[in-house]
Enzyme design. Structure first.
Site, PDB file in Angstrom:
ATOM      1  N   CYS A   1      -2.366  10.326   4.070  1.00  0.00           N
ATOM      2  CA  CYS A   1      -1.144  11.030   4.451  1.00  0.00           C
ATOM      3  C   CYS A   1      -0.321  10.149   5.392  1.00  0.00           C
ATOM      4  O   CYS A   1      -0.843   9.613   6.363  1.00  0.00           O
ATOM      5  CB  CYS A   1      -1.490  12.347   5.126  1.00  0.00           C
TER       6      CYS A   1
ATOM      7  N   CYS B   1      -1.396  18.839   6.196  1.00  0.00           N
ATOM      8  CA  CYS B   1      -0.165  19.001   6.987  1.00  0.00           C
ATOM      9  C   CYS B   1       1.117  19.034   6.153  1.00  0.00           C
ATOM     10  O   CYS B   1       2.202  19.205   6.702  1.00  0.00           O
ATOM     11  CB  CYS B   1      -0.068  17.872   8.027  1.00  0.00           C
TER      12      CYS B   1
ATOM     13  N   ASN C   1     -11.051 -20.257 -10.957  1.00  0.00           N
ATOM     14  CA  ASN C   1      -9.801 -19.595 -11.333  1.00  0.00           C
ATOM     15  C   ASN C   1      -9.241 -20.263 -12.587  1.00  0.00           C
ATOM     16  O   ASN C   1      -9.351 -21.473 -12.743  1.00  0.00           O
ATOM     17  CB  ASN C   1      -8.778 -19.696 -10.186  1.00  0.00           C
TER      18      ASN C   1
ATOM     19  N   ARG D   1      -0.211  -7.768  -8.252  1.00  0.00           N
ATOM     20  CA  ARG D   1       0.344  -8.160  -6.988  1.00  0.00           C
ATOM     21  C   ARG D   1       0.537  -9.661  -6.827  1.00  0.00           C
ATOM     22  O   ARG D   1       1.273 -10.118  -5.964  1.00  0.00           O
ATOM     23  CB  ARG D   1      -0.617  -7.661  -5.905  1.00  0.00           C
TER      24      ARG D   1
ATOM     25  N   ILE E   1     -14.406 -16.180 -15.879  1.00  0.00           N
ATOM     26  CA  ILE E   1     -15.255 -15.672 -14.802  1.00  0.00           C
ATOM     27  C   ILE E   1     -16.468 -14.918 -15.357  1.00  0.00           C
ATOM     28  O   ILE E   1     -17.573 -15.025 -14.824  1.00  0.00           O
ATOM     29  CB  ILE E   1     -14.422 -14.761 -13.872  1.00  0.00           C
TER      30      ILE E   1
ATOM     31  N   ASP F   1      -9.435  -1.927  -6.459  1.00  0.00           N
ATOM     32  CA  ASP F   1     -10.056  -1.106  -7.500  1.00  0.00           C
ATOM     33  C   ASP F   1     -11.445  -0.580  -7.153  1.00  0.00           C
ATOM     34  O   ASP F   1     -11.991   0.266  -7.867  1.00  0.00           O
ATOM     35  CB  ASP F   1     -10.087  -1.885  -8.827  1.00  0.00           C
TER      36      ASP F   1
ATOM     37  N   HIS G   1      -6.545  -5.380   0.987  1.00  0.00           N
ATOM     38  CA  HIS G   1      -5.344  -4.614   0.623  1.00  0.00           C
ATOM     39  C   HIS G   1      -5.630  -3.119   0.493  1.00  0.00           C
ATOM     40  O   HIS G   1      -4.864  -2.397  -0.143  1.00  0.00           O
ATOM     41  CB  HIS G   1      -4.738  -5.160  -0.670  1.00  0.00           C
TER      42      HIS G   1
HETATM   43 ZN    ZN Z   1      -1.230  15.086   6.543  1.00  0.00          ZN
END
Ligand code: ZN
Length: 245
Positions: free
Chosen positions: A121, A149, A212, A26, A230, A96, A113
């Site tokens: 659904c 549904c 980073n 992403r 890391i 994750d 996220h």
């Molecule tokens: Zn549903």
């Protein structure tokens, strides 16, 4: 005995999960940005409208096998940080679930996220397990529908074209404002809402540590910038923080 101990906010991005075999989908240089066709599979408009897009998306989820990924040394280090007795909250851009799988308390992780471990659904918003949905795909259903549904199922993640959950965002903002130390781990701090959370922390007077591989826009204002991998650098940082108390 009631001395207030410093709150640590940890923002994590794709970089902490690459050692677990999960690519950066992403981010600014992520898989989705580089492949506009693939991006349609994770964009809510086309996904909602087109069964063929959904069929391809389910096959991709099956083939990527993200549910099989295991937490790594970086995830485990943050568990140690929390067990060291310091108040820690994780704000993660990852879907994750590996912080929780590593043993970090579920209620102390905010998933900005959403999560790819569940499906939701689009019609009745009932949630169920991603594993069960993928079992149905494996059994031959190209586009498994909601068992309650019959509506369209999507991962319980924030797709492109969808807004972030305002409640989660507000909670994350409150933690960023209140923290004394803000660790930004494996994120380029270029994607909303990461940059905004760093701003809130800095405005609140927090110390910022950036870990980073690539430079971030916040390096110049960080108390410390760590470029080492890391998997080794985070356990080392955690030892330092726990020793300091
Ligand atoms: Zn549903």
């Amino acid at each position: 005995m009631n001395a207030k101990r410093p709150l640590i906010a940890v923002l994590t991005g794709a970089g902490i999960s690459t050692d677990s075999g999960i690519p950066d989908y992403r981010g600014p240089n992520g898989v989705w940005q580089r492949d506009p066709d693939a991006q349609r599979l994770v964009t809510i408009g086309p996904y909602r409208a087109d069964p063929e897009i959904r069929r391809r998306a389910w096959l991709l989820r099956r083939d990527v096998g993200a549910l099989l990924a295991e937490p790594n040394a970086g995830h485990r280090a943050l568990v140690e940080l929390e067990r060291g007795g310091l108040p820690v909250r994780i704000l993660t851009q990852n879907v994750d679930g590996l912080h929780q799988r590593a043993g970090f308390p579920v209620r102390k992780v905010l998933e900005l996220h959403g999560t790819a471990r569940e499906v939701e659904c689009l019609r009745c918003h009932v949630r169920s397990g991603m594993a069960e949905a993928l079992d149905r795909v494996a059994a031959g259903e190209p586009d498994p529908a909601c068992a309650a549904c019959g509506g369209v199922l999507k991962p319980a993640t924030v797709m492109f074209g969808e807004a972030l959950d305002p409640v989660v965002l507000e909670q994350a903002g409150a933690i960023a404002k209140a923290c004394d130390l803000f660790l930004a781990i494996g994120t380029t701090l270029q994607v909303h809402p990461a940059a905004g959370l760093v701003d809130l922390a800095l405005d609140g007077g927090a110390r910022l540590i950036v870990m980073n591989a690539e430079p971030t826009p916040y390096d110049p204002v960080a108390a410390e910038v760590i470029r080492e991998p890391i998997g080794t650098a985070l356990p080392e940082l955690v030892r330092r923080l726990v020793a300091r108390g």
